[in-house]
Design an enzyme around this catalytic site. Structure first.
Site, PDB file in Angstrom:
ATOM      1  N   ASP A  84      20.578  15.200 -27.630  1.00 33.96           N
ATOM      2  CA  ASP A  84      21.373  16.523 -28.025  1.00 33.96           C
ATOM      3  C   ASP A  84      21.863  16.969 -26.760  1.00 33.96           C
ATOM      4  OD1 ASP A  84      21.118  16.917 -30.489  1.00 33.96           O
ATOM      5  OD2 ASP A  84      19.653  18.432 -30.581  1.00 33.96           O
ATOM      6  N   ASP A 132      21.152  14.382 -40.116  1.00 39.18           N
ATOM      7  CA  ASP A 132      20.297  14.892 -38.959  1.00 39.18           C
ATOM      8  C   ASP A 132      18.660  14.919 -39.682  1.00 39.18           C
ATOM      9  OD1 ASP A 132      19.509  15.973 -36.693  1.00 39.18           O
ATOM     10  OD2 ASP A 132      20.939  17.675 -36.979  1.00 39.18           O
TER      11      ASP A 132
HETATM   12  C1  DGJ Z   1      20.554  18.908 -34.090  1.00 40.90           C
HETATM   13  C2  DGJ Z   1      21.628  17.686 -33.821  1.00 40.90           C
HETATM   14  O1  DGJ Z   1      21.089  17.054 -32.883  1.00 40.90           O
HETATM   15  C3  DGJ Z   1      22.986  18.896 -33.251  1.00 40.90           C
HETATM   16  O2  DGJ Z   1      23.852  17.997 -32.883  1.00 40.90           O
HETATM   17  C4  DGJ Z   1      23.367  19.695 -34.295  1.00 40.90           C
HETATM   18  O3  DGJ Z   1      23.776  18.869 -35.425  1.00 40.90           O
HETATM   19  C5  DGJ Z   1      22.167  20.590 -34.800  1.00 40.90           C
HETATM   20  N1  DGJ Z   1      21.091  19.836 -35.077  1.00 40.90           N
HETATM   21  C6  DGJ Z   1      22.539  21.310 -35.958  1.00 40.90           C
HETATM   22  O4  DGJ Z   1      21.421  22.187 -36.417  1.00 40.90           O
END
Ligand code: DGJ
Length: 710
Positions: free
Chosen positions: A510, A452
């Site tokens: 997301d 991430d």
């Molecule tokens: C942002 C990501 O896009 C989510 O899917 C998740 O992994 C969160 N971060 C976790 O902090």
């Protein structure tokens, strides 16, 4: 010599005669077989008359257009020498209008799809080597290597790829977006001047321009000539389209460099990112038809993409073996193949305000470490994946306390999601993260990392940080070649062909809201094959938008990607679990088609109706989705046209049931539903189409098509 490169209906003609910078005379459709004299004559046809009030010779658009050639448009190259440096002001002047001369051309008979040339400005002591490749599917890749052959350092402002497009390419399409609403298409006309998109996030950003398309006005998914450019780089980028008042139109792109950001030492060189050009006379789908096979051919894994269950929207930071046990059991029941433990597992991580950087297992949450969890996951027949965010740090972390100098920026700089960037260029920082991740992967049986990146850079050098991040990923891959990596950046803020050389999956957004995802996938998949696009089944009420969706709509949406689940299945009813199991089964059955076929997107007859599908390479098998995103424009929406099949073959069309009812607004299905199938030719299906049930808004139905054996 005039070089003529051809592949899959595309050709590019490069004139390397004389001593000037080589020029791209044509980039577009294949011009057929051309011998030497025909190419000479083609070259002559590209030389214009001389206009009043212009330079006194015909304008020639070289592959590195600059003021020095009489080009008053956006220059491809901007280089600087420190005026106070050893070369003094004279050299600065030379660099403002470089006069490059052709030094060498290399075309290896064993690699005819590749052309390399070198130009140099002797006075400025600079050389630029340009590499050009045309792949088997007609994708053009170009990059430059800049060499500083002078005494002092050479500042680099821009080294971009510029390609000509014909004046009829007068309509532009590129993308913008927001968090959870990535890749929103934007169209406009290309008038005199420059339309430029600059990404200054230090990552690609949610508003990434992504792909800049110039085409015949009105081009669609299935029709119209289009030329497009993409920069294969995960840091700051620029992409532009320009129509000069003189006449020529160009697309340009490259890394966006801040003033003073990049300097080449004496005797050194800088290699630019690849810039990818792709053209089609069959609309946007034609671009994907070239890009997808090429991306697939470079895939870092040869395995089928497993069905994933990710814990994030199921439990967020509330992790423990007891808490996850029902989720594991439910995942096993429905046929999940990979269990991914998201954010929250590492030392001190209770929420998103602390602990980034401390990549050891939290002993309060996981008193016996992660092994019991991993064993349980394996016992349930799944492999195990885990979330990391290696390029970031929270100030409230042992790492930041031990190494405040590794926090990028200055004290007091704004945080973003309570976090800061870990300066991977600081001595020791990248080695430290590598050692932690290496230990994590060596000590545990981990098949997959969700990598991430949850903030913009806002400081430091995007070039240096991106280079260091690539280095870190490459090093880790070399040490753990079997581990798959997903690129996630608060959703879709790092999706590009540079990162795709290093990862096996991207997280497009997301949001798991299927309504948003329908459009996000439609456009992200212009460049990225669907099996790279993580597509998860979320809860009925989407966590990002609050919108409530039918299970069938969520099924139909997540089917066309690297499918997964991000919903607390422990709270699902028995009926829902049975439906999910059926959906997983159908996905696994259709996976070779979905992940290896040709993506087809239908130009809508009703803007609320979104039709797309995947057709097998031999066109014997296809799956199509028909979605109503809003209320139909008419009581009886248009028949669904299904292009991309073999026009001369007959197909049996069947509704594809995924285990959950679709909501309709009708008295009765079309009569062919009563029979259960319909037989028709590919030509009729493309031209006339088939009537579908009248779907309520935010619903989708699926069709499976199988060619009749003759
Ligand atoms: C942002 C990501 O896009 C989510 O899917 C998740 O992994 C969160 N971060 C976790 O902090």
């Amino acid at each position: 010599m005039i070089h003529y490169l051809r592949a899959a209906g595309v050709s590019i003609v490069v004139d390397t005669r004389g001593t000037g910078v080589p020029a791209v005379l044509h980039w577009g459709r294949d011009l057929g077989a051309l011998d030497g004299p025909a190419l000479e004559s083609l070259a002559l046809t590209t030389v214009p008359a001389v206009a009043y009030s212009s330079i006194d010779e015909p304008l020639r658009l070289s592959s590195l257009p600059t003021f020095g050639e009489g080009w008053s448009g956006r220059p491809a190259v901007q280089l600087f020498r420190d005026a106070a440096g050893p070369d003094g002001p004279a050299s600065s002047r030379a660099l403002a209008a470089p006069r490059f001369e052709l030094v060498a051309v290399r075309r290896d008979p064993d690699a005819p799809a590749r052309l390399v040339w070198e130009v140099a400005d002797a006075e400025a002591s600079v050389a630029v080597i340009t590499e050009l490749e045309l792949t088997e599917t007609g994708v053009l890749r170009m990059r430059h290597v800049v060499e500083n052959r002078g005494v002092g350092p050479l500042g680099v402002g821009r080294v971009a790829v510029v390609l000509p497009v014909p004046p009829r390419a007068a309509e532009l399409l590129d993308f913008s977006g927001l968090w959870s609403h990535e890749r929103r298409p934007v169209r406009r006309r290309l008038e005199h001047g420059v339309h430029a998109r600059e990404g200054r996030h230090g990552r690609r950003g949610h508003d990434d321009a992504f792909l800049l398309v110039a085409g015949m006005p009105g081009f669609g998914f299935r029709s119209g000539e289009v030329w497009a450019m993409h920069v294969a780089w995960s840091g700051d980028t620029e992409l532009w389209a320009e129509r000069s008042a003189l006449g020529p139109a160009t697309l340009g792109g490259g890394e966006l460099l801040a003033p003073g950001e990049l300097s080449i030492p004496s005797g050194g060189r800088h290699i630019t990112p690849w810039v990818v050009g792709v053209t089609s006379h069959a609309g946007l789908d034609g671009l994907s038809e070239r890009l997808h096979p090429w991306v697939r051919s470079r895939s870092t894994i040869a395995r089928e993409r497993p069905v994933v269950l990710n814990t994030w929207e199921a439990v967020y930071f509330d992790q423990s073996l007891d808490r996850l046990e029902p989720l594991i059991a439910a995942a096993e029941r429905v046929g999940v193949e990979r269990f991914v433990l998201d954010d929250g597992w590492f030392h001190g991580r209770r929420d998103d305000r602390r602990a980034l950087g401390d990549w050891t297992v939290d002993t309060a949450t996981w008193p016996d470490g992660l092994r019991p969890l991993i064993e349980r996951v394996h016992e349930a027949g799944m492999d195990f994946g885990i979330w990391v965010e290696p390029e970031m740090v929270n100030l409230d972390s042992d790492l930041a306390r031990a190494h405040p100098d590794w926090v990028l920026g200055r004290p007091g700089d704004p945080a973003w999601r309570h976090q800061h960037v870990l300066d991977l260029t600081a001595p020791g920082a990248a080695d430290h993260v590598f050692a932690r991740l290496d230990a994590l992967l060596s000590e545990h049986d981990i098949a997959y990392l969700k990598w991430d990146l949850n903030r913009d850079l806002l400081g430091g050098s995007a070039h240096a940080q991106t280079t260091a991040a690539y280095g870190l990923i490459d090093r880790l891959r070399a040490r753990h070649p079997g581990v798959e990596i997903e690129s996630c950046a608060s959703g879709g803020a790092r999706i590009d062909l540079g990162i795709l050389e290093r990862v096996d999956r991207v997280w497009p957004s997301d949001t798991n809201d299927p309504l948003e995802r329908q459009s996000i996938h439609r456009y992200t998949s212009l460049v990225v094959p669907p099996e790279y696009l993580g597509a998860h089944l979320g809860a009925a009420r989407a966590h990002t938008t609050g919108r409530v969706s039918e299970l069938s709509f969520r099924f139909a949406t997540a089917l066309f990607g690297s499918a997964g689940i991000e919903w607390n299945l422990a709270e699902a009813s028995d009926a829902e679990l049975e439906a999910v199991a059926r959906w997983v089964g159908e996905y696994r059955r259709l996976r070779p088609l979905l992940h290896g076929g040709t993506v087809v997107r239908v130009d809508p007859d009703d803007p609320a109706q979104l039709v797309h599908g995947v057709v097998a390479p031999d066109r014997s098998h296809a799956v199509f989705s028909v979605a109503m995103l809003g209320t139909a424009r008419s009581a009886l929406p248009p028949s669904v046209r299904i292009p991309g099949l073999d026009p001369d073959r007959r197909y049996v069309v069947r509704p594809l049931e995924l285990g959950a009812p679709v909501r309709t607004v009708q008295v009765a299905d079309p009569p062919w539903f009563a029979v259960g199938s319909l037989e028709s030719t590919g030509r009729i299906l493309a031209e006339v189409g088939i009537p579908a049930p009248l779907l309520a808004p935010e619903n989708a139905t699926l069709f499976e098509l199988t060619a009749v054996m003759s």
